[in-house]
Design a protein around this motif. Structure first.
Motif, short mmCIF file in Angstrom:
data_model
loop_
_atom_site.label_atom_id
_atom_site.label_comp_id
_atom_site.label_asym_id
_atom_site.label_seq_id
_atom_site.Cartn_x
_atom_site.Cartn_y
_atom_site.Cartn_z
N LEU A 66 0.83 -1.20 0.00
CA LEU A 66 0.00 0.00 0.00
C LEU A 66 0.88 1.26 0.00
O LEU A 66 0.63 2.21 -0.73
CB LEU A 66 -0.91 -0.02 1.23
N LYS A 67 1.93 1.22 0.80
CA LYS A 67 2.86 2.35 0.88
C LYS A 67 3.52 2.59 -0.48
O LYS A 67 3.66 3.72 -0.93
CB LYS A 67 3.93 2.03 1.93
N GLN A 68 3.94 1.49 -1.11
CA GLN A 68 4.58 1.60 -2.42
C GLN A 68 3.61 2.15 -3.47
O GLN A 68 4.00 2.96 -4.31
CB GLN A 68 5.12 0.24 -2.87
N LEU A 69 2.36 1.70 -3.41
CA LEU A 69 1.35 2.21 -4.35
C LEU A 69 1.14 3.71 -4.13
O LEU A 69 1.04 4.47 -5.09
CB LEU A 69 0.02 1.49 -4.13
N ALA A 70 1.11 4.11 -2.86
CA ALA A 70 0.91 5.52 -2.55
C ALA A 70 2.07 6.35 -3.08
O ALA A 70 1.88 7.46 -3.57
CB ALA A 70 0.74 5.71 -1.05
N LYS A 71 3.29 5.78 -3.01
CA LYS A 71 4.47 6.49 -3.50
C LYS A 71 4.35 6.79 -4.99
O LYS A 71 4.87 7.78 -5.48
CB LYS A 71 5.71 5.62 -3.29
N LEU A 72 3.70 5.88 -5.73
CA LEU A 72 3.56 6.08 -7.17
C LEU A 72 2.65 7.25 -7.50
O LEU A 72 2.68 7.76 -8.60
CB LEU A 72 2.98 4.83 -7.83
#
Ligand SMILES: [Zn+2]
Length: 341
Positions: free
Chosen positions: A320-326
Motif C-alpha cells: 500500500l505504501k509503495q502504491l501511494a508512493k507512485l
C-alpha cells in the motif's frame, strides 16, 4: 493517504487557497465531496478526485478507500480482475475497470523504469522466453520486412504467419530481475520461438544494466548469442546445453565470489511466475491501423509484474505504501480505456 491531493490552484481565479474536502448532503443520495476555492468572489467547487490519478472517477471517499485496501491486500502473484473488485466492493464494473486501469498503468510505468535503471552484478542469469504468438496476414505492414525475408528464403508463401512474442531477461542470483521485449518475430507455421540473436540482445539495451565493476559472470542456457554478449561485456559466460538435456552443472574454475552452479534455474522460475501472473484468457494481439500487433495490455502486465517483483514480497501494508508512493509522480490521470481483452 497519498492517493488524493488537494488541488494546487483554482482553475477559475488561479487562487492558491483551496479549502476542503467539503461535503454536501443530498436528499436520497450519497453526499457530494468537493474542494472549494476560498477566494470570496470565486468559490469554485472542484470534484474530490480532481488532483488525483483517479480523476474522473465518481466515488465516495469511503468507496475509494475500500477499493484501494482490497487491491493492496489481494495476492500480488495474480492480476486483480474487475469482477474481483465488483464483488468485494460495491462499485459498478465501469468504475472498477477505471480504478484498475489507473493502478495498472502506474505499476507498469514504475516497472518499466525499474527495468531501465536497475544495476545487476555478480552471478547473472540471462535468457529469453516466449509469451505466445499471434497470427499476422502476409500483408501486415509492421512485419513486412520479416515476411519478405522469410519468403525469399523459403521461396514459398503462406496466407498468414505466426508471430512470436519474446521477452528477454537478466536475473542476478539473489538480486534484481529486469526484462525487455524483443521485436516480435515472424516464423513458419508450427515453428518454435526463434532463439535470441546477438543483434536483438544488444539493441534491447538490457546489457547496459550489468554493472561495470566487481566480479560478474553470465549464466545462460546455451543460446550462442550470450557468449558474444559476455565478450562484449568483457566477462565470462557459463553455459549449459538444454539440447543435451543438461540443465545444471557444477563449474570448477570460477571466481570464489561467483556462483559455481551453471544453468538458468532462477530465471526459469521467474518466467514461470510471470506466466502464472498473466491472465490466461489473454488476447495477445489487437488490430492496429497497419495490421495486427501485440496487445499493449500484455506489455503493461509484464512490467507490472517486474515492478511487484522488485518490491520483494511486501506485506499488504508495505505494498500500500509503495502504491501511494507512485501517486506523487504523475497526477495527470489515466483515460478510461474500456474493458480488458
Ligand atoms: Zn477560485
Amino acid at each position: 493517504m497519498g492517493f488524493v491531493h488537494k488541488p494546487n490552484l483554482c482553475p477559475t481565479c488561479e487562487c492558491k487557497k483551496i479549502q476542503g474536502p467539503c461535503q454536501q448532503t443530498r436528499q436520497n443520495r450519497s453526499p457530494w465531496w468537493f474542494w472549494r476555492c476560498s477566494f470570496w468572489s470565486c468559490q469554485t467547487r472542484l470534484p474530490f478526485l480532481n488532483n488525483s490519478a483517479f480523476v474522473g472517477l465518481r466515488l465516495q471517499p469511503k468507496t475509494l478507500v475500500q477499493l484501494i485496501l482490497h487491491y493492496a491486500s489481494s495476492s500480488l502473484t495474480k492480476v486483480v480482475t474487475r469482477d474481483d473488485l465488483v464483488q468485494a466492493v460495491n462499485v459498478g464494473w465501469q468504475q472498477g475497470q477505471h480504478f484498475l486501469d489507473v493502478l495498472t498503468t502506474q505499476e507498469a510505468e514504475a516497472g518499466e523504469l525499474f527495468c531501465k535503471t536497475a544495476v545487476l552484478s555478480r552471478s547473472i542469469e540471462c535468457d529469453a522466453t516466449g509469451l505466445g504468438r499471434y497470427y499476422v496476414k502476409r500483408t501486415n505492414l509492421l512485419m513486412a520486412d520479416q515476411i519478405q525475408q522469410l519468403e525469399d528464403k523459403k521461396k514459398s508463401q503462406c496466407k498468414a504467419y505466426p508471430c512470436h512474442i519474446r521477452l528477454l531477461g537478466l536475473h542476478e542470483r539473489g538480486g534484481a530481475f529486469v526484462a525487455a521485449f524483443l521485436r516480435p518475430r515472424v516464423a513458419l507455421p508450427k515453428s518454435r520461438p526463434p532463439v535470441e540473436a546477438w543483434d536483438e540482445i544488444r539493441s534491447s539495451g538490457l546489457l547496459d544494466r550489468v554493472s561495470h565493476r566487481g566480479k560478474r559472470a553470465l549464466y545462460s542456457d546455451g543460446a550462442r548469442a550470450w557468449m558474444t554478449a559476455g565478450k562484449h561485456l568483457g566477462i565470462k559466460c557459463y553455459q549449459v546445453s538444454h539440447q543435451r538435456k543438461e540443465f545444471c552443472r557444477s563449474l570448477s574454475e570460477v571466481d570464489p565470489k561467483l556462483s559455481k552452479k551453471a544453468g538458468t534455474q532462477v530465471i526459469d522460475r521467474k518466467w514461470k511466475a510471470l506466466k502464472d501472473f498473466l491472465p490466461s484468457n489473454y488476447h495477445r494481439k489487437i488490430n492496429g491501423p497497419h495490421g495486427s500487433q501485440v496487445n499493449p495490455r500484455m506489455r503493461q502486465r509484464v512490467f507490472q509484474f517486474c515492478w511487484r517483483n522488485s518490491l520483494k514480497w511486501p506485506s499488504p501494508a508495505q505494498f500500500l505504501k509503495q502504491l501511494a508512493k507512485l501517486q506523487g509522480k504523475n497526477c495527470s490521470g489515466v483515460s478510461f480505456q474500456g474493458a480488458e481483452k
